[in-house]
Design a protein around this motif. Structure first.
Motif, mmCIF file in Angstrom:
data_model
loop_
_atom_site.group_PDB
_atom_site.id
_atom_site.type_symbol
_atom_site.label_atom_id
_atom_site.label_comp_id
_atom_site.label_asym_id
_atom_site.label_seq_id
_atom_site.Cartn_x
_atom_site.Cartn_y
_atom_site.Cartn_z
ATOM 1 N N VAL A 1 -5.209 -6.086 -10.510
ATOM 2 C CA VAL A 1 -3.896 -5.830 -11.095
ATOM 3 C C VAL A 1 -3.180 -4.784 -10.245
ATOM 4 N N GLY A 2 -2.197 -5.229 -9.488
ATOM 5 C CA GLY A 2 -1.439 -4.337 -8.624
ATOM 6 C C GLY A 2 -1.739 -4.596 -7.164
ATOM 7 N N SER A 3 -0.680 -4.659 -6.340
ATOM 8 C CA SER A 3 -0.846 -4.975 -4.918
ATOM 9 C C SER A 3 -0.470 -3.804 -4.033
ATOM 10 N N GLY A 4 -0.700 -2.588 -4.530
ATOM 11 C CA GLY A 4 -0.558 -1.420 -3.676
ATOM 12 C C GLY A 4 -1.745 -1.317 -2.740
ATOM 13 N N LEU A 5 -1.881 -0.188 -2.080
ATOM 14 C CA LEU A 5 -2.941 -0.051 -1.083
ATOM 15 C C LEU A 5 -4.332 -0.187 -1.696
ATOM 16 N N PHE A 6 -4.559 0.386 -2.854
ATOM 17 C CA PHE A 6 -5.893 0.280 -3.455
ATOM 18 C C PHE A 6 -6.238 -1.181 -3.725
ATOM 19 N N GLY A 7 -5.329 -1.885 -4.389
ATOM 20 C CA GLY A 7 -5.596 -3.276 -4.730
ATOM 21 C C GLY A 7 -5.758 -4.166 -3.513
ATOM 22 N N CYS A 8 -4.917 -3.973 -2.502
ATOM 23 C CA CYS A 8 -4.972 -4.829 -1.310
ATOM 24 C C CYS A 8 -6.217 -4.564 -0.478
ATOM 25 N N VAL A 9 -6.585 -3.298 -0.321
ATOM 26 C CA VAL A 9 -7.794 -2.983 0.436
ATOM 27 C C VAL A 9 -9.025 -3.524 -0.286
ATOM 28 N N PHE A 10 -9.072 -3.327 -1.592
ATOM 29 C CA PHE A 10 -10.219 -3.836 -2.344
ATOM 30 C C PHE A 10 -10.303 -5.358 -2.246
ATOM 31 N N TYR B 1 5.383 -1.174 6.857
ATOM 32 C CA TYR B 1 4.197 -1.277 6.006
ATOM 33 C C TYR B 1 3.974 -2.678 5.451
ATOM 34 N N ASN B 2 5.025 -3.477 5.405
ATOM 35 C CA ASN B 2 4.825 -4.860 4.932
ATOM 36 C C ASN B 2 3.829 -5.599 5.821
ATOM 37 N N SER B 3 3.802 -5.255 7.107
ATOM 38 C CA SER B 3 2.881 -5.923 8.022
ATOM 39 C C SER B 3 1.436 -5.553 7.705
ATOM 40 N N LEU B 4 1.208 -4.322 7.274
ATOM 41 C CA LEU B 4 -0.142 -3.907 6.882
ATOM 42 C C LEU B 4 -0.585 -4.625 5.615
ATOM 43 N N ILE B 5 0.311 -4.694 4.638
ATOM 44 C CA ILE B 5 -0.019 -5.373 3.381
ATOM 45 C C ILE B 5 -0.294 -6.853 3.631
ATOM 46 N N ALA B 6 0.546 -7.485 4.444
ATOM 47 C CA ALA B 6 0.364 -8.913 4.738
ATOM 48 C C ALA B 6 -0.981 -9.163 5.414
ATOM 49 N N ALA B 7 -1.364 -8.286 6.331
ATOM 50 C CA ALA B 7 -2.635 -8.453 7.034
ATOM 51 C C ALA B 7 -3.814 -8.271 6.084
ATOM 52 N N LEU B 8 -3.707 -7.321 5.168
ATOM 53 C CA LEU B 8 -4.785 -7.105 4.204
ATOM 54 C C LEU B 8 -4.973 -8.306 3.281
ATOM 55 N N LEU B 9 -3.883 -8.966 2.937
ATOM 56 C CA LEU B 9 -3.944 -10.091 1.995
ATOM 57 C C LEU B 9 -4.136 -11.439 2.679
ATOM 58 N N ASP B 10 -4.179 -11.444 3.995
ATOM 59 C CA ASP B 10 -4.384 -12.693 4.740
ATOM 60 C C ASP B 10 -5.871 -13.034 4.739
ATOM 61 N N ASP B 11 -6.217 -14.125 4.068
ATOM 62 C CA ASP B 11 -7.637 -14.494 3.938
ATOM 63 C C ASP B 11 -8.063 -15.591 4.917
ATOM 64 N N ALA B 12 -7.223 -15.897 5.907
ATOM 65 C CA ALA B 12 -7.504 -17.027 6.787
ATOM 66 C C ALA B 12 -8.831 -16.876 7.531
ATOM 67 N N GLY C 1 -8.650 2.152 -10.623
ATOM 68 C CA GLY C 1 -8.509 2.815 -9.336
ATOM 69 C C GLY C 1 -7.069 2.960 -8.907
ATOM 70 N N GLY C 2 -6.792 3.982 -8.099
ATOM 71 C CA GLY C 2 -5.434 4.223 -7.612
ATOM 72 C C GLY C 2 -4.737 5.315 -8.397
ATOM 73 N N LYS D 1 -9.466 5.193 1.383
ATOM 74 C CA LYS D 1 -10.874 5.589 1.385
ATOM 75 C C LYS D 1 -11.497 5.334 0.017
ATOM 76 N N SER D 2 -10.766 5.637 -1.044
ATOM 77 C CA SER D 2 -11.265 5.396 -2.391
ATOM 78 C C SER D 2 -11.528 3.912 -2.626
ATOM 79 N N ALA D 3 -10.623 3.056 -2.170
ATOM 80 C CA ALA D 3 -10.795 1.610 -2.337
ATOM 81 C C ALA D 3 -11.985 1.096 -1.531
ATOM 82 N N LEU D 4 -12.160 1.610 -0.320
ATOM 83 C CA LEU D 4 -13.297 1.210 0.504
ATOM 84 C C LEU D 4 -14.610 1.622 -0.146
ATOM 85 N N GLN D 5 -14.631 2.817 -0.685
ATOM 86 C CA GLN D 5 -15.842 3.284 -1.365
ATOM 87 C C GLN D 5 -16.130 2.468 -2.614
#
Length: 378
Positions: free
Chosen positions: A7-16, A193-204, A348-349, A364-368
């Protein structure tokens, strides 16, 4: 059936989501807004990346976090060197020898240290409020011109009414150094930052999958998603998750006004703080200055400047800064106890944990968190 409903597509959600999909898991990401990215989301106008929800300057000393984000995007090496505008007089930030030279017409660190030491001595005993705390740290001149008005606008109260603990330290540098951060690395993604979010969510290239749905309010539509995932990762407001059953946590809100100017350069710096109380906004952001190295952007005769106006937050508005007073910390502790009792839900977040996070800290929190999840399943 998904492994994780995020729930949520900020950095925590996208990294996780990225980390778990890389481990072969199926993730569904829900975002209430029309655009993913949380508060780092940008908007492009005339080739300029506008920081829609306030300036975001990435900085870190975590080697692992810096290596992690550089897998996805290139950073431009932007160095944050804001300027304070007090009644038309300009001062470099953070407080350093350039600041002191402008304040007192001095040139040596010894002179600056002597003035600050003398002014700090005005506060004896334990500071009883933010005003006394600030004066005890940096003296009255810096406090009156560069802290007082800005802080009162930010929090909507007099500094004498704010608790001392809000300011634990105020960095003072006795060098001619306008670099705001002390971290080893800083910068902004070259493509925003949109490029970072897009890369995190790219599951190809991932063994698992990431599905994204926008304009979905999980708290209003929760019943429709019950049973769709083995576990929920919730990054929204913790009190909203529990339907405010214990009361509402408080935040400070922000309102943004963005203006287009048909000039190449309006204020000469990315961030300018307005520290006088009578100026209604706290700072102005000229976005093109974040795009270090883009001479084509700098040369173009158009620029965008955003004014930030703090205000009292109301439910339903975007929540920005937690109000860390005794009442809210006590209330959050009660919500935290409820959250700890939830089964198969990860909170989280910044909103779910009711704390201010720098971007590197939340990554870092999301990675952990992802590593703990994997370890529990091994």
């Amino acid at each position: 059936m998904y492994d994780y409903l995020i729930v949520g597509s900020g950095l925590f959600g996208c990294v996780f989501a990225h980390e778990m999909a890389a481990r072969g898991k199926q993730c569904l990401v829900l975002e209430r807004r029309a655009q993913v990215g949380g508060n780092v989301a940008c908007e492009e106008k005339d080739g300029i990346y506008l920081h829609t929800y306030g300036a975001h300057i990435f900085h870190t000393s975590f080697e692992d976090v810096w290596a992690y984000v550089n897998q996805f995007v290139s950073f431009n090496g932007y160095v944050n060197s804001p300027v304070a505008n007090y009644q038309g007089h300009l001062y470099n930030l953070p407080f350093n020898m350039n600041t002191f030279r402008e304040l007192w017409d001095i040139v040596t660190p010894a002179e600056a240290q002597a003035i600050i030491a003398e002014q700090r001595g005005a506060i004896t005993g334990e500071p009883q409020n933010l005003e006394e705390q600030a004066i005890s740290l940096v003296g009255r001149d810096i406090y009156e011109k560069l802290i007082k008005g800005y802080t009162e606008k930010q929090w909507g109260r007099s500094c004498t009414e704010l608790p001392a603990f809000i300011i634990k330290r105020l960095p003072v540098r006795y060098t001619f150094d306008n670099n705001y951060f002390n971290d080893k690395y800083q910068g902004i993604p070259e493509q925003g930052y949109n490029s970072l979010i897009a890369a995190l969510l790219d599951d190809a290239q991932l063994s698992g999958g990431i599905e994204v749905r926008t304009q979905v309010d999980y708290n209003k539509e929760r019943a429709a998603f019950d049973g769709q995932a083995a576990k929920v990762v919730y990054t929204g407001p913790v009190d909203e998750y529990f339907d405010y059953k214990l009361g509402q946590l408080e935040y400070r809100g922000l309102r943004f006004e963005t203006q287009r100017f048909e000039v190449a350069n309006h204020q000469g710096v990315a961030v300018m703080n307005y520290t006088a109380r009578e100026v209604p906004f706290t700072r102005t952001i000229e976005h093109k200055h974040f795009m270090r190295g883009r001479e084509d952007v700098f040369a173009a005769p158009v620029t965008y400047v955003t004014r930030e106006y703090p205000h009292d937050w109301q439910p339903g508005e975007e929540a920005y800064y937690p109000v860390n007073n005794e009442r809210n910390q006590g209330l959050y502790a009660q919500y935290k106890a409820l959250a700890d009792k939830e089964t198969n839900v990860i909170f989280g977040g910044r909103l779910a944990e009711y704390k201010y996070y720098d971007m590197d800290d939340v990554i870092k929190s999301a990675l952990q968190c992802a590593a703990r999840e994997q370890a529990a399943q091994d």
